[in-house]
Design an enzyme around this catalytic site. Structure first.
Site, short mmCIF file in Angstrom:
data_model
loop_
_atom_site.label_atom_id
_atom_site.label_comp_id
_atom_site.label_asym_id
_atom_site.label_seq_id
_atom_site.Cartn_x
_atom_site.Cartn_y
_atom_site.Cartn_z
N ARG A 103 27.60 28.19 14.37
CA ARG A 103 28.29 28.72 13.18
C ARG A 103 28.12 30.23 13.19
O ARG A 103 26.99 30.73 13.16
CB ARG A 103 27.70 28.13 11.90
CG ARG A 103 28.12 28.88 10.65
CD ARG A 103 27.78 28.19 9.36
NE ARG A 103 28.65 27.05 9.14
CZ ARG A 103 28.81 26.45 7.97
NH1 ARG A 103 28.14 26.88 6.91
NH2 ARG A 103 29.62 25.43 7.84
N HIS A 130 37.43 25.89 10.99
CA HIS A 130 36.35 24.96 10.60
C HIS A 130 36.78 23.55 11.03
O HIS A 130 37.05 22.68 10.19
CB HIS A 130 36.12 25.06 9.09
CG HIS A 130 34.79 24.53 8.64
ND1 HIS A 130 33.86 23.99 9.51
CD2 HIS A 130 34.24 24.46 7.41
CE1 HIS A 130 32.79 23.62 8.82
NE2 HIS A 130 32.99 23.89 7.54
N GLN A 133 34.99 20.24 9.74
CA GLN A 133 35.31 19.94 8.34
C GLN A 133 36.66 19.25 8.23
O GLN A 133 36.81 18.25 7.52
CB GLN A 133 35.32 21.24 7.52
CG GLN A 133 35.69 21.04 6.07
CD GLN A 133 34.62 20.30 5.29
OE1 GLN A 133 33.47 20.71 5.29
NE2 GLN A 133 34.99 19.22 4.62
N ASP A 220 39.77 26.12 -1.52
CA ASP A 220 38.50 26.61 -0.98
C ASP A 220 38.17 27.91 -1.73
O ASP A 220 39.03 28.46 -2.43
CB ASP A 220 38.64 26.84 0.54
CG ASP A 220 37.32 27.20 1.22
OD1 ASP A 220 36.24 26.94 0.62
OD2 ASP A 220 37.35 27.76 2.33
N CYS A 260 35.95 21.50 0.64
CA CYS A 260 34.90 21.44 1.66
C CYS A 260 33.52 21.71 1.09
O CYS A 260 32.53 21.31 1.69
CB CYS A 260 35.22 22.42 2.79
SG CYS A 260 35.23 24.14 2.28
N ARG A 288 31.55 14.23 6.95
CA ARG A 288 31.13 15.23 7.94
C ARG A 288 30.20 14.55 8.95
O ARG A 288 30.29 14.77 10.15
CB ARG A 288 30.38 16.40 7.27
CG ARG A 288 31.21 17.27 6.36
CD ARG A 288 32.23 18.07 7.14
NE ARG A 288 31.61 18.90 8.18
CZ ARG A 288 31.04 20.08 7.97
NH1 ARG A 288 31.04 20.62 6.77
NH2 ARG A 288 30.51 20.77 8.97
N1 NVA Z 1 35.78 29.36 3.66
C1 NVA Z 1 34.38 29.07 3.43
C2 NVA Z 1 34.06 27.68 3.86
C3 NVA Z 1 32.64 27.27 3.64
C4 NVA Z 1 32.32 25.91 4.16
C5 NVA Z 1 33.54 30.10 4.16
O1 NVA Z 1 33.87 30.44 5.30
O2 NVA Z 1 32.57 30.57 3.58
N1 CP Z 2 31.53 22.57 4.04
C1 CP Z 2 30.53 23.16 4.74
O1 CP Z 2 30.69 23.52 5.91
O2 CP Z 2 29.37 23.26 4.06
P1 CP Z 2 28.09 24.10 4.49
O3 CP Z 2 28.47 25.55 4.43
O4 CP Z 2 27.06 23.73 3.47
O5 CP Z 2 27.68 23.71 5.87
#
Ligand code: NVA
Ligand code: CP
Length: 307
Positions: A103, A130, A133, A220, A260, A288
């Site tokens: 990540r 993502h 997800q 989101d 998500c 997930r």
């Molecule tokens: N768009 C959000 C998704 C988090 C799971 C981010 O990138 O922070």
């Molecule tokens: N939805 C998601 O990826 O959650 P986290 O940021 O908690 O991993």
């Protein structure tokens, strides 16, 4: 299927169906205490350069449930944070582990890691995508609606990593996809190029037009990880881009709501709509685990054929 899962643009329609089928099977087996040791003796390195709750826990637990071992590597505390080239990290981890989940911010870093790794690399979120997800999201919709073909998916809000992956995942699954974003916050141009070749795609700045007749509505956060300093500016830009009871009236009967998580109640979604759909939102979070187990069983555990 390719060696890695970096973005849904790389998957065929058949790859997506295969992952969802394996995920359903693994969920069933897990609920019935049937062992599935696809990762016996195998290790997954998990690199996190951003925060996480769901991704970290679901990957770690998923590996454990399949008989393997997961290691958490924080970007800051490993040599990655001190500038060790990603090419070297890839070659080192390939000699210890059987897969890497990462990540981070830049999609190119993940692509580069995969190019230099001899083992599968799985994207656990970048600014661009993502994919894990969205595989869980497609699984959740298919569970509830029995099919994805012909359903209308709507996304309201920022044209971010979630929007990018939902557009590709939805269209590749035979869904109609409508997206409402402010003009300056549109999805990535590579995704739009893919989507605009389809007559099932609508991009608009009109939330009502996007939500009309939807079978599932997604939203989101307005400010993603790494955009904390833009929060106020974004809060102004996204006024009106909210999933609320008024918008839900335009959707089809039985319309699902997916998020998500984490969710910001009162911003992209009201507390009322969130709680009314909490069952399917938390099922989505649970999935997930199952969807990622499927990805790992296929990429790392040799489950490349239909189960
Ligand atoms: N768009 C959000 C998704 C988090 C799971 C981010 O990138 O922070
Ligand atoms: N939805 C998601 O990826 O959650 P986290 O940021 O908690 O991993």
């Amino acid at each position: 299927m390719q060696k890695d899962l970096l973005k849904l643009l790389d998957l065929s329609e058949e790859d997506i169906v295969h992952i969802l089928n394996v995920a359903d099977q693994l969920k069933y087996e897990h609920k019935h205490n049937i062992e599935h040791n696809f990762l016996k003796g195998k290790s997954l390195a998990m690199i996190f350069e951003k925060n996480s709750t769901r991704t970290r826990v679901s990957f770690e637990v998923g590996v454990y449930q399949m008989g393997g071992h997961a290691l958490f590597l924080s970007g800051k505390e490993s040599q990655i944070g001190r500038g060790e080239p990603v090419e070297d990290t890839a070659r080192v981890l390939s000699r210890y582990c059987d897969g890497i989940m990462i990540r981070t911010f830049d999609q190119e870093e993940v692509e580069n890691l995969a190019r230099h790794a001899a083992i599968p690399v799985i994207n656990g979120l970048t600014d661009f995508a993502h994919p894990c997800q969205v595989l869980a999201d497609l699984m959740t919709i298919r569970e509830r609606k029995a099919t994805l073909q012909g359903l209308k998916m709507c996304y309201i809000g920022d044209g971010n990593n979630m929007a990018n992956s939902l557009i590709v995942g939805g269209l590749k699954s035979g869904m109609q996809v409508s997206v409402a974003t402010p003009d300056s916050y549109r999805p990535d141009s590579r995704v739009l190029e893919f989507a605009q070749a389809s007559d099932k795609f609508l991009l608009t700045n009109d939330v009502r037009a996007a939500a009309e007749g939807a079978d599932v509505i997604f939203t989101d956060v307005w400010a993603s990880m790494g955009q904390e300093e833009e929060r106020e500016k974004r809060a102004r830009a996204f006024q009106g881009y909210q999933v609320n009871a008024e918008l839900m009236k335009l959707t089809n009967e039985g319309c699902m709501v997916q998020h998500c998580l984490p969710a910001h109640r009162g911003e992209e979604i009201t507390a009322g709509v969130f709680e009314a759909h909490a069952g399917e939102i938390f099922e989505e979070a649970e999935n997930r685990l199952h969807a990622q187990k499927a990805v790992m069983a296929i990429l790392m555990g040799g489950l490349r054929e239909e189960p």
